[in-house]
Design a protein around this motif. Structure first.
Motif, PDB file in Angstrom:
ATOM      1  N   ALA A  76      44.519 -42.433   1.826  1.00 31.76           N
ATOM      2  CA  ALA A  76      45.444 -41.431   1.541  1.00 31.76           C
ATOM      3  C   ALA A  76      45.919 -40.595   2.893  1.00 31.76           C
ATOM      4  CB  ALA A  76      44.382 -40.702   0.846  1.00 31.76           C
ATOM      5  N   ILE A  77      45.317 -41.043   4.043  1.00 28.82           N
ATOM      6  CA  ILE A  77      45.670 -40.090   5.159  1.00 28.82           C
ATOM      7  C   ILE A  77      47.150 -39.889   5.341  1.00 28.82           C
ATOM      8  CG2 ILE A  77      45.726 -39.891   7.707  1.00 28.82           C
ATOM      9  CD1 ILE A  77      42.866 -41.508   7.592  1.00 28.82           C
ATOM     10  N   GLY A  78      47.436 -38.712   5.541  1.00 26.46           N
ATOM     11  CA  GLY A  78      48.800 -38.285   5.500  1.00 26.46           C
ATOM     12  C   GLY A  78      49.664 -37.719   4.254  1.00 26.46           C
ATOM     13  N   LYS A  79      48.889 -38.055   3.088  1.00 29.52           N
ATOM     14  CA  LYS A  79      49.431 -37.707   1.828  1.00 29.52           C
ATOM     15  C   LYS A  79      48.995 -36.327   1.594  1.00 29.52           C
ATOM     16  CE  LYS A  79      49.334 -42.565   0.280  1.00 29.52           C
ATOM     17  NZ  LYS A  79      48.834 -43.417  -0.798  1.00 29.52           N
ATOM     18  N   SER A  80      49.675 -35.627   0.530  1.00 26.38           N
ATOM     19  CA  SER A  80      49.223 -34.517   0.066  1.00 26.38           C
ATOM     20  C   SER A  80      48.178 -34.233  -0.673  1.00 26.38           C
ATOM     21  CB  SER A  80      50.616 -33.984  -1.070  1.00 26.38           C
ATOM     22  OG  SER A  80      49.898 -33.098  -1.969  1.00 26.38           O
ATOM     23  N   LYS A  81      47.064 -33.401  -0.341  1.00 24.00           N
ATOM     24  CA  LYS A  81      45.910 -33.098  -0.884  1.00 24.00           C
ATOM     25  C   LYS A  81      45.899 -32.753  -2.446  1.00 24.00           C
ATOM     26  CE  LYS A  81      43.207 -31.519   3.183  1.00 24.00           C
ATOM     27  NZ  LYS A  81      42.487 -30.595   3.659  1.00 24.00           N
ATOM     28  N   ALA A  82      47.020 -31.922  -2.709  1.00 27.26           N
ATOM     29  CA  ALA A  82      47.093 -31.465  -4.133  1.00 27.26           C
ATOM     30  C   ALA A  82      47.360 -32.776  -5.102  1.00 27.26           C
ATOM     31  CB  ALA A  82      48.016 -30.632  -4.380  1.00 27.26           C
ATOM     32  N   LYS A  83      48.363 -33.532  -4.668  1.00 25.95           N
ATOM     33  CA  LYS A  83      48.841 -34.698  -5.349  1.00 25.95           C
ATOM     34  C   LYS A  83      47.653 -35.869  -5.400  1.00 25.95           C
ATOM     35  CE  LYS A  83      53.588 -34.079  -4.560  1.00 25.95           C
ATOM     36  NZ  LYS A  83      54.957 -34.484  -3.776  1.00 25.95           N
ATOM     37  N   GLU A  84      46.910 -36.036  -4.287  1.00 26.79           N
ATOM     38  CA  GLU A  84      45.679 -36.986  -4.370  1.00 26.79           C
ATOM     39  C   GLU A  84      44.518 -36.708  -5.229  1.00 26.79           C
ATOM     40  OE1 GLU A  84      45.523 -40.371  -2.871  1.00 26.79           O
ATOM     41  OE2 GLU A  84      47.635 -39.582  -2.895  1.00 26.79           O
ATOM     42  N   ALA A  85      44.543 -35.252  -5.437  1.00 26.78           N
ATOM     43  CA  ALA A  85      43.507 -34.656  -6.120  1.00 26.78           C
ATOM     44  C   ALA A  85      43.734 -34.732  -7.562  1.00 26.78           C
ATOM     45  CB  ALA A  85      43.049 -33.340  -5.911  1.00 26.78           C
ATOM     46  N   LYS A  86      45.027 -34.690  -8.030  1.00 23.07           N
ATOM     47  CA  LYS A  86      45.566 -34.778  -9.175  1.00 23.07           C
ATOM     48  C   LYS A  86      45.400 -36.161  -9.741  1.00 23.07           C
ATOM     49  CE  LYS A  86      49.664 -34.491 -12.293  1.00 23.07           C
ATOM     50  NZ  LYS A  86      51.078 -34.189 -12.128  1.00 23.07           N
ATOM     51  N   ALA A  87      45.725 -37.373  -8.894  1.00 24.52           N
ATOM     52  CA  ALA A  87      45.500 -38.604  -9.192  1.00 24.52           C
ATOM     53  C   ALA A  87      44.200 -38.941  -9.257  1.00 24.52           C
ATOM     54  CB  ALA A  87      46.150 -39.294  -8.006  1.00 24.52           C
ATOM     55  N   MET A  88      42.937 -38.469  -8.556  1.00 19.58           N
ATOM     56  CA  MET A  88      42.008 -38.504  -8.855  1.00 19.58           C
ATOM     57  C   MET A  88      41.572 -38.286 -10.114  1.00 19.58           C
ATOM     58  SD  MET A  88      38.649 -36.920  -9.107  1.00 19.58           S
ATOM     59  CE  MET A  88      39.185 -35.107  -8.288  1.00 19.58           C
ATOM     60  N   ILE A  89      41.915 -36.961 -10.859  1.00 16.27           N
ATOM     61  CA  ILE A  89      41.371 -36.464 -11.870  1.00 16.27           C
ATOM     62  C   ILE A  89      41.809 -37.106 -12.818  1.00 16.27           C
ATOM     63  CG2 ILE A  89      41.835 -34.254 -13.369  1.00 16.27           C
ATOM     64  CD1 ILE A  89      41.539 -32.465 -11.036  1.00 16.27           C
ATOM     65  N   ALA A  90      43.170 -37.854 -12.858  1.00 20.25           N
ATOM     66  CA  ALA A  90      43.733 -38.786 -13.940  1.00 20.25           C
ATOM     67  C   ALA A  90      42.954 -39.728 -14.082  1.00 20.25           C
ATOM     68  CB  ALA A  90      45.314 -38.939 -13.595  1.00 20.25           C
ATOM     69  N   GLU A  91      42.323 -40.352 -13.186  1.00 17.06           N
ATOM     70  CA  GLU A  91      41.627 -41.430 -13.368  1.00 17.06           C
ATOM     71  C   GLU A  91      40.130 -41.110 -13.928  1.00 17.06           C
ATOM     72  OE1 GLU A  91      41.013 -43.799  -9.788  1.00 17.06           O
ATOM     73  OE2 GLU A  91      43.467 -44.362  -9.586  1.00 17.06           O
ATOM     74  N   LEU A  92      39.604 -40.036 -13.435  1.00 16.05           N
ATOM     75  CA  LEU A  92      38.432 -39.537 -13.868  1.00 16.05           C
ATOM     76  C   LEU A  92      38.177 -39.068 -15.429  1.00 16.05           C
ATOM     77  CD1 LEU A  92      35.419 -38.800 -13.184  1.00 16.05           C
ATOM     78  CD2 LEU A  92      36.390 -36.635 -12.743  1.00 16.05           C
ATOM     79  N   ASN A  93      39.444 -38.372 -15.705  1.00 11.90           N
ATOM     80  CA  ASN A  93      39.389 -37.718 -16.892  1.00 11.90           C
ATOM     81  C   ASN A  93      40.956 -37.617 -17.562  1.00 11.90           C
ATOM     82  OD1 ASN A  93      39.239 -36.499 -19.676  1.00 11.90           O
ATOM     83  ND2 ASN A  93      37.800 -35.177 -19.093  1.00 11.90           N
ATOM     84  N   PRO A  94      41.546 -38.705 -18.254  1.00 15.23           N
ATOM     85  CA  PRO A  94      42.880 -38.371 -18.531  1.00 15.23           C
ATOM     86  C   PRO A  94      43.301 -37.351 -19.563  1.00 15.23           C
ATOM     87  CG  PRO A  94      42.011 -40.627 -19.215  1.00 15.23           C
ATOM     88  CD  PRO A  94      41.055 -39.825 -18.308  1.00 15.23           C
ATOM     89  N   LEU A  95      42.120 -36.941 -20.122  1.00 14.52           N
ATOM     90  CA  LEU A  95      42.407 -35.906 -21.150  1.00 14.52           C
ATOM     91  C   LEU A  95      42.614 -34.635 -20.662  1.00 14.52           C
ATOM     92  CD1 LEU A  95      39.262 -36.890 -23.661  1.00 14.52           C
ATOM     93  CD2 LEU A  95      41.697 -37.460 -23.732  1.00 14.52           C
ATOM     94  N   VAL A  96      42.593 -34.264 -19.394  1.00 17.09           N
ATOM     95  CA  VAL A  96      42.539 -32.962 -18.535  1.00 17.09           C
ATOM     96  C   VAL A  96      44.076 -32.922 -18.179  1.00 17.09           C
ATOM     97  CG1 VAL A  96      42.111 -31.577 -16.620  1.00 17.09           C
ATOM     98  CG2 VAL A  96      40.308 -32.661 -17.974  1.00 17.09           C
ATOM     99  N   LYS A  97      44.878 -31.860 -18.289  1.00 20.50           N
ATOM    100  CA  LYS A  97      46.182 -31.515 -17.693  1.00 20.50           C
ATOM    101  C   LYS A  97      45.945 -31.108 -16.521  1.00 20.50           C
ATOM    102  CE  LYS A  97      50.304 -29.144 -18.914  1.00 20.50           C
ATOM    103  NZ  LYS A  97      51.374 -27.983 -19.767  1.00 20.50           N
ATOM    104  N   VAL A  98      46.672 -31.660 -15.587  1.00 21.93           N
ATOM    105  CA  VAL A  98      46.630 -31.159 -14.209  1.00 21.93           C
ATOM    106  C   VAL A  98      47.857 -30.963 -13.475  1.00 21.93           C
ATOM    107  CG1 VAL A  98      45.654 -31.733 -11.793  1.00 21.93           C
ATOM    108  CG2 VAL A  98      44.553 -32.802 -13.877  1.00 21.93           C
ATOM    109  N   LYS A  99      48.084 -29.801 -12.811  1.00 21.21           N
ATOM    110  CA  LYS A  99      49.235 -29.572 -12.124  1.00 21.21           C
ATOM    111  C   LYS A  99      48.939 -29.276 -10.574  1.00 21.21           C
ATOM    112  CE  LYS A  99      53.051 -26.656 -11.616  1.00 21.21           C
ATOM    113  NZ  LYS A  99      54.048 -25.129 -12.280  1.00 21.21           N
ATOM    114  N   ALA A 100      49.808 -30.199  -9.706  1.00 20.28           N
ATOM    115  CA  ALA A 100      49.427 -30.240  -8.275  1.00 20.28           C
ATOM    116  C   ALA A 100      50.288 -29.285  -7.718  1.00 20.28           C
ATOM    117  CB  ALA A 100      49.729 -31.579  -7.673  1.00 20.28           C
TER     118      ALA A 100
END
Length: 356
Positions: A76-100
């Motif tokens: 993930a080096i070089g990628k957006s922190k906000a977008k990568e964190a959003k992707a992590m949450i989507a995998e962890l709990n898809p019931l949560v709405k996330v905005k990067a």
């Protein structure tokens, strides 16, 4: 997928139950910073079932982040922190709405952004932005969950909770020359511990349980496992109106320049390179037309500078130089630029003149 099964272990707690789980599901939390603190806060808020999470961070992932920002992977080096964190949450709990939100929180967008959330979490390592977050929380009447780290010691508190004390009640003077973790160093686990303390405060506020750290600051030392809790009171003068906020923060943006673009000006007598680091900091920079005045002394020694010169300000990584920029601007210096990346970036272009 059954929500009861996902959250069963916390629903069976008498202090939470189905009612508490519903409170979590209808709450919106904004986490500012997806670095070390955010990497601990975000998974626990998401796994607990907080309904909507905003992640505000304009930075990208660097290899040095991985030592403490454990939600990211090497690829993930070089990628957006906000977008990568959003992707992590989507995998962890898809019931949560996330905005990067891959933009810098500033005086221009803070108020409109904060108005969309119920709780604001400060997961930054920049003193100046903490004051901005505090002031925007006051304008929008939102609680601020604060966390900070200095080497092996961390602090946690909750500001502006139910009209309680604010960050400025605890730290009324804007002492902006503190080192961040990039400059002072930090052990990853220390950041994780403090981030989890912050997540705990968020959950307690949502659920209405326990004792929230309002009017109290928890100081935790990870080397000896000692912690102290100190009380502080609300100050009547620490308030700010929307108009005052906009006047204070909607100033001209700090103008940054790459050192590579100003290499040819190193011998120009009409140019001054101002080092605002402390005298014991490395790497050492040796430039002919250079002066060193630590940021904490700059205002008292500002007469050493010539307003007719073009001033290039630098610090260790580019944070304190921005503060110095604003200070010089206040004293009517007209031709100022902050060197992006500071001495850490400059050393790559001045290897033969740097003594590490």
């Amino acid at each position: 997928m059954s929500t009861d099964k996902r959250y069963n272990r916390q629903i069976i707690l008498s202090e939470i139950g189905e009612e508490g789980q519903q409170k979590l599901a209808t709450t919106k939390v904004l986490v500012i910073g997806a670095g070390g603190l955010g990497a601990a806060i975000l998974p626990y808020l998401a796994s607990a079932g907080v309904g909507e999470i905003g992640i505000a961070d304009h930075d990208v992932i660097e290899i040095s982040n991985l030592q403490r920002q454990v939600i990211y992977k090497t690829d993930a080096i070089g990628k957006s922190k906000a977008k990568e964190a959003k992707a992590m949450i989507a995998e962890l709990n898809p019931l949560v709405k996330v905005k990067a939100i891959s933009e810098k929180v500033s005086g221009k967008n803070a108020i409109s952004l904060f108005e969309k959330y119920d709780i604001i979490v400060d997961a930054t390592d920049n003193i100046a932005i903490k004051y901005l977050i505090n002031d925007a929380c006051l304008v929008t009447n939102k609680p601020m969950v604060y966390g900070s780290i200095f080497r092996f010691q961390g602090q946690v508190s909750v500001f502006n909770y139910q009209n309680g004390p604010t960050y400025r009640c605890l730290y009324p003077d804007e002492n902006l020359n503190a080192l961040n973790c990039e400059e002072a160093g930090v052990l990853g686990v220390s950041v994780g511990i403090i981030g989890m303390f912050q997540a705990n405060e968020v959950l307690k506020m949502i659920l209405g349980i326990g004792n929230v750290l309002s009017g109290k600051i928890l100081v935790y030392n990870t080397l000896n496992n000692e912690q102290q809790k100190y009380d502080f009171e609300k100050s009547d003068i620490q308030t700010i109106t929307r108009e005052a906020f906009e006047e204070k923060y909607n100033k001209c943006e700090v103008e940054e320049v790459s050192f590579e673009l100003v290499l040819n000006e190193m011998d120009n007598d009409e140019v001054l390179f101002l080092d605002v680091r402390n005298v014991d900091e490395s790497p050492k920079i040796s430039i002919k037309n250079q002066i060193q005045i630590p940021l904490m002394h700059l205002e008292n020694e500002i007469e050493k500078l010539n307003k007719n010169q073009k001033v290039y300000v630098f610090c260790q990584s580019g944070i304190r130089s921005k503060i110095a920029f604003e200070l010089l601007q206040k004293h009517r210096f007209k031709n100022i630029k902050s060197i992006a990346g500071g001495a850490l970036a400059m050393k790559q272009l001045l290897k033969e003149e740097i003594k590490i």
